[in-house]
Design a protein around this motif. Structure first.
Motif, PDB file in Angstrom:
ATOM      1  N   HIS A  93      60.102  47.822 -89.642  1.00  0.00           N
ATOM      2  CA  HIS A  93      59.027  46.881 -89.960  1.00  0.00           C
ATOM      3  C   HIS A  93      58.319  47.244 -91.272  1.00  0.00           C
ATOM      4  O   HIS A  93      58.128  48.415 -91.607  1.00  0.00           O
ATOM      5  CB  HIS A  93      58.008  46.879 -88.814  1.00  0.00           C
ATOM      6  CG  HIS A  93      56.747  46.171 -89.147  1.00  0.00           C
ATOM      7  ND1 HIS A  93      56.655  44.800 -89.230  1.00  0.00           N
ATOM      8  CD2 HIS A  93      55.508  46.651 -89.431  1.00  0.00           C
ATOM      9  CE1 HIS A  93      55.424  44.464 -89.535  1.00  0.00           C
ATOM     10  NE2 HIS A  93      54.702  45.552 -89.665  1.00  0.00           N
ATOM     11  N   GLU A  95      54.777  46.783 -93.067  1.00  0.00           N
ATOM     12  CA  GLU A  95      53.372  46.396 -92.917  1.00  0.00           C
ATOM     13  C   GLU A  95      52.951  45.519 -94.113  1.00  0.00           C
ATOM     14  O   GLU A  95      53.499  45.639 -95.208  1.00  0.00           O
ATOM     15  CB  GLU A  95      52.493  47.651 -92.856  1.00  0.00           C
ATOM     16  CG  GLU A  95      52.598  48.410 -91.554  1.00  0.00           C
ATOM     17  CD  GLU A  95      51.884  47.705 -90.412  1.00  0.00           C
ATOM     18  OE1 GLU A  95      50.647  47.597 -90.441  1.00  0.00           O
ATOM     19  OE2 GLU A  95      52.594  47.262 -89.472  1.00  0.00           O
ATOM     20  N   ASP A 133      57.516  38.530 -88.815  1.00  0.00           N
ATOM     21  CA  ASP A 133      57.707  39.982 -88.895  1.00  0.00           C
ATOM     22  C   ASP A 133      58.841  40.244 -89.879  1.00  0.00           C
ATOM     23  O   ASP A 133      59.991  39.898 -89.618  1.00  0.00           O
ATOM     24  CB  ASP A 133      58.067  40.538 -87.509  1.00  0.00           C
ATOM     25  CG  ASP A 133      58.069  42.059 -87.493  1.00  0.00           C
ATOM     26  OD1 ASP A 133      58.407  42.656 -88.532  1.00  0.00           O
ATOM     27  OD2 ASP A 133      57.742  42.645 -86.450  1.00  0.00           O
ATOM     28  N   GLN A 165      52.735  39.568 -88.516  1.00  0.00           N
ATOM     29  CA  GLN A 165      52.519  40.586 -87.502  1.00  0.00           C
ATOM     30  C   GLN A 165      52.566  41.994 -88.104  1.00  0.00           C
ATOM     31  O   GLN A 165      53.605  42.430 -88.612  1.00  0.00           O
ATOM     32  CB  GLN A 165      53.589  40.467 -86.407  1.00  0.00           C
ATOM     33  CG  GLN A 165      53.550  41.552 -85.360  1.00  0.00           C
ATOM     34  CD  GLN A 165      52.291  41.505 -84.515  1.00  0.00           C
ATOM     35  OE1 GLN A 165      51.625  40.481 -84.430  1.00  0.00           O
ATOM     36  NE2 GLN A 165      51.953  42.622 -83.889  1.00  0.00           N
ATOM     37  N   ASN A 166      51.448  42.690 -88.060  1.00  0.00           N
ATOM     38  CA  ASN A 166      51.410  44.106 -88.421  1.00  0.00           C
ATOM     39  C   ASN A 166      51.534  44.951 -87.153  1.00  0.00           C
ATOM     40  O   ASN A 166      50.996  44.591 -86.104  1.00  0.00           O
ATOM     41  CB  ASN A 166      50.101  44.450 -89.141  1.00  0.00           C
ATOM     42  CG  ASN A 166      50.063  43.879 -90.550  1.00  0.00           C
ATOM     43  OD1 ASN A 166      51.008  44.036 -91.312  1.00  0.00           O
ATOM     44  ND2 ASN A 166      48.980  43.189 -90.883  1.00  0.00           N
ATOM     45  N   HIS A 167      52.236  46.056 -87.251  1.00  0.00           N
ATOM     46  CA  HIS A 167      52.409  46.918 -86.079  1.00  0.00           C
ATOM     47  C   HIS A 167      51.291  47.951 -85.951  1.00  0.00           C
ATOM     48  O   HIS A 167      51.098  48.512 -84.882  1.00  0.00           O
ATOM     49  CB  HIS A 167      53.764  47.638 -86.151  1.00  0.00           C
ATOM     50  CG  HIS A 167      54.925  46.710 -85.997  1.00  0.00           C
ATOM     51  ND1 HIS A 167      56.237  47.143 -85.972  1.00  0.00           N
ATOM     52  CD2 HIS A 167      54.979  45.353 -85.865  1.00  0.00           C
ATOM     53  CE1 HIS A 167      57.040  46.098 -85.832  1.00  0.00           C
ATOM     54  NE2 HIS A 167      56.303  45.007 -85.773  1.00  0.00           N
ATOM     55  N   GLU A 168      50.573  48.187 -87.036  1.00  0.00           N
ATOM     56  CA  GLU A 168      49.536  49.223 -87.011  1.00  0.00           C
ATOM     57  C   GLU A 168      48.127  48.669 -87.239  1.00  0.00           C
ATOM     58  O   GLU A 168      47.172  49.429 -87.314  1.00  0.00           O
ATOM     59  CB  GLU A 168      49.850  50.293 -88.064  1.00  0.00           C
ATOM     60  CG  GLU A 168      51.181  51.004 -87.810  1.00  0.00           C
ATOM     61  CD  GLU A 168      51.517  51.994 -88.900  1.00  0.00           C
ATOM     62  OE1 GLU A 168      50.695  52.145 -89.827  1.00  0.00           O
ATOM     63  OE2 GLU A 168      52.585  52.623 -88.826  1.00  0.00           O
ATOM     64  N   PRO A 186      53.908  45.571 -78.416  1.00  0.00           N
ATOM     65  CA  PRO A 186      55.327  45.947 -78.375  1.00  0.00           C
ATOM     66  C   PRO A 186      55.868  45.857 -76.956  1.00  0.00           C
ATOM     67  O   PRO A 186      55.124  45.971 -75.977  1.00  0.00           O
ATOM     68  CB  PRO A 186      55.324  47.392 -78.881  1.00  0.00           C
ATOM     69  CG  PRO A 186      53.958  47.896 -78.569  1.00  0.00           C
ATOM     70  CD  PRO A 186      53.049  46.718 -78.722  1.00  0.00           C
ATOM     71  N   TYR A 249      59.561  46.409 -81.018  1.00  0.00           N
ATOM     72  CA  TYR A 249      59.301  45.045 -81.439  1.00  0.00           C
ATOM     73  C   TYR A 249      60.608  44.276 -81.642  1.00  0.00           C
ATOM     74  O   TYR A 249      60.594  43.071 -81.881  1.00  0.00           O
ATOM     75  CB  TYR A 249      58.514  45.026 -82.752  1.00  0.00           C
ATOM     76  CG  TYR A 249      57.070  45.452 -82.596  1.00  0.00           C
ATOM     77  CD1 TYR A 249      56.076  44.526 -82.277  1.00  0.00           C
ATOM     78  CD2 TYR A 249      56.694  46.774 -82.767  1.00  0.00           C
ATOM     79  CE1 TYR A 249      54.749  44.910 -82.132  1.00  0.00           C
ATOM     80  CE2 TYR A 249      55.367  47.171 -82.628  1.00  0.00           C
ATOM     81  CZ  TYR A 249      54.403  46.237 -82.317  1.00  0.00           C
ATOM     82  OH  TYR A 249      53.087  46.619 -82.177  1.00  0.00           O
TER      83      TYR A 249
END
Length: 281
Positions: A93, A95, A133, A165-168, A186, A249
C-alpha cells in the motif's frame, strides 16, 4: 574321503571360475562320482540365489528413498520460488502523499489518474462511499520503473463520495465534500486461520502422544507427518507471507499465495518423512 576334503576346499574357487584347467577338470571328474560334493555345490548355489532376494529388496528401498528425497527437494525448491514470487508481487500500500493522484472533471465523468509509481488500484464499494487503494510491488519497483499511469473513471450519475484509503491514518477525500469520519478496517481472517492452525497442530500432536502411550505402539513418521503437517504447513504459510502482522487489506492475493506456499511446504514434509522412513527400513 581325503579327495572330498580337497574338493570341498576347491568348490568356492570352482564356482568363481578361479581354478586352473587341470584343477577344474579334477573337481568336475570328482563331482561325477561323488553325490555328496555335488549336493554341497547345488545347495551353495541355492543359498546364493536366495540371498539375492533381500539384496533386491534393499535396492528397491534405496530407490524409493532416493525418489522421495528428490521429490522433497523439488517441493522445497518450489516453496522457496513461491515465497520469492509472493515477496515480489504482493501489493504494498502507498499512503497518501502530494501528487499521488490528480482528478480530472468533464461534463459526465470524473477521472482519477495516479502517478507512475502506482502498480495497481484496488477499490471497495460501501453503502455511502467508494474507497480507493493504490499499491505497488517490489517487482515493479525493481524492474518496471517506467510504468504507464493508472486511472479509474467515475460517472457523475452513479457517483458516491470517493475516498482514498490510508492504512495508517484517516482516508483522504478524492471526490466529494464534507468531513471524513470513517475508514475501512483490515480483514482479520488470516489471524483467525493462524490461531486455528497452531492450536490444531498442538491438539493433534497431543492426541498422537496419548494414542502412543495408551496403545504402546508408535505411529509411523509418514502418518504423523500426514496428520500434523497440514496445520503446521498452513501456519508456516501464513507467517511466511504475512509475517507477524497478519491483518490484510488484500485478502484474495494473500490467500492465493498462502494456499500455494502451504501446499508446497506440506508436500516437502510428507516426501521428506517418506524418504526417512525408507532409509530407516
Amino acid at each position: 574321503m581325503k579327495n572330498c576334503d580337497i574338493v570341498k576346499d576347491l568348490l568356492p574357487l570352482y564356482k568363481e571360475n578361479l581354478l586352473s584347467q587341470e584343477s577344474e577338470k579334477y573337481v568336475e571328474d570328482h563331482l561325477k562320482t561323488c553325490k555328496e560334493c555335488e549336493n554341497i555345490l547345488k545347495e551353495d548355489i541355492k543359498i546364493e540365489n536366495k540371498n539375492t532376494k533381500p539384496l533386491d529388496f534393499v535396492e528397491k528401498r534405496i530407490k524409493k528413498e532416493t525418489r522421495y528425497f528428490t521429490l522433497a527437494v523439488l517441493a522445497l525448491i518450489g516453496s522457496i520460488l513461491i515465497f520469492i514470487i509472493s515477496y515480489l508481487n504482493t501489493p504494498r500500500h502507498i499512503e497518501y502523499e502530494k501528487d499521488l493522484y490528480k482528478v480530472y472533471r468533464s461534463d459526465d465523468i470524473y477521472t482519477v489518474e495516479f502517478s507512475p509509481k502506482v502498480s495497481g488500484i484496488d477499490y471497495t464499494d460501501t453503502e455511502d462511499a467508494t474507497y480507493l487503494d493504490a499499491y505497488t510491488t517490489k517487482y515493479d519497483e525493481i524492474f518496471n520503473k517506467n510504468m504507464p499511469k493508472k486511472a479509474i473513471v467515475f460517472h457523475k450519475d452513479k457517483l458516491k463520495t470517493v475516498l482514498y484509503q490510508n492504512h495508517e491514518s484517516m482516508p483522504k477525500m478524492v471526490i466529494g465534500s464534507g468531513e471524513v469520519r470513517q475508514t475501512l478496517l483490515p480483514r482479520l481472517v488470516f489471524s483467525l486461520y493462524a490461531w486455528i492452525s497452531i492450536i490444531g497442530f498442538f491438539v493433534i500432536a497431543f492426541a498422537i502422544f496419548l494414542q502412543e502411550k495408551l496403545r504402546k505402539k508408535s505411529l509411523s513418521l509418514p502418518i504423523k507427518t500426514l496428520l500434523i503437517g497440514g496445520p503446521l504447513s498452513l501456519f508456516l504459510g501464513i507467517i511466511s507471507i504475512k509475517g507477524l502482522n497478519t491483518p490484510t487489506y488484500y485478502p484474495i492475493t494473500d490467500f492465493k499465495y498462502i494456499v500455494i506456499l502451504s501446499l508446497g511446504i506440506y508436500l516437502f514434509l510428507i516426501f521428506l518423512s517418506l524418504a526417512r522412513e525408507q532409509k530407516r527400513m
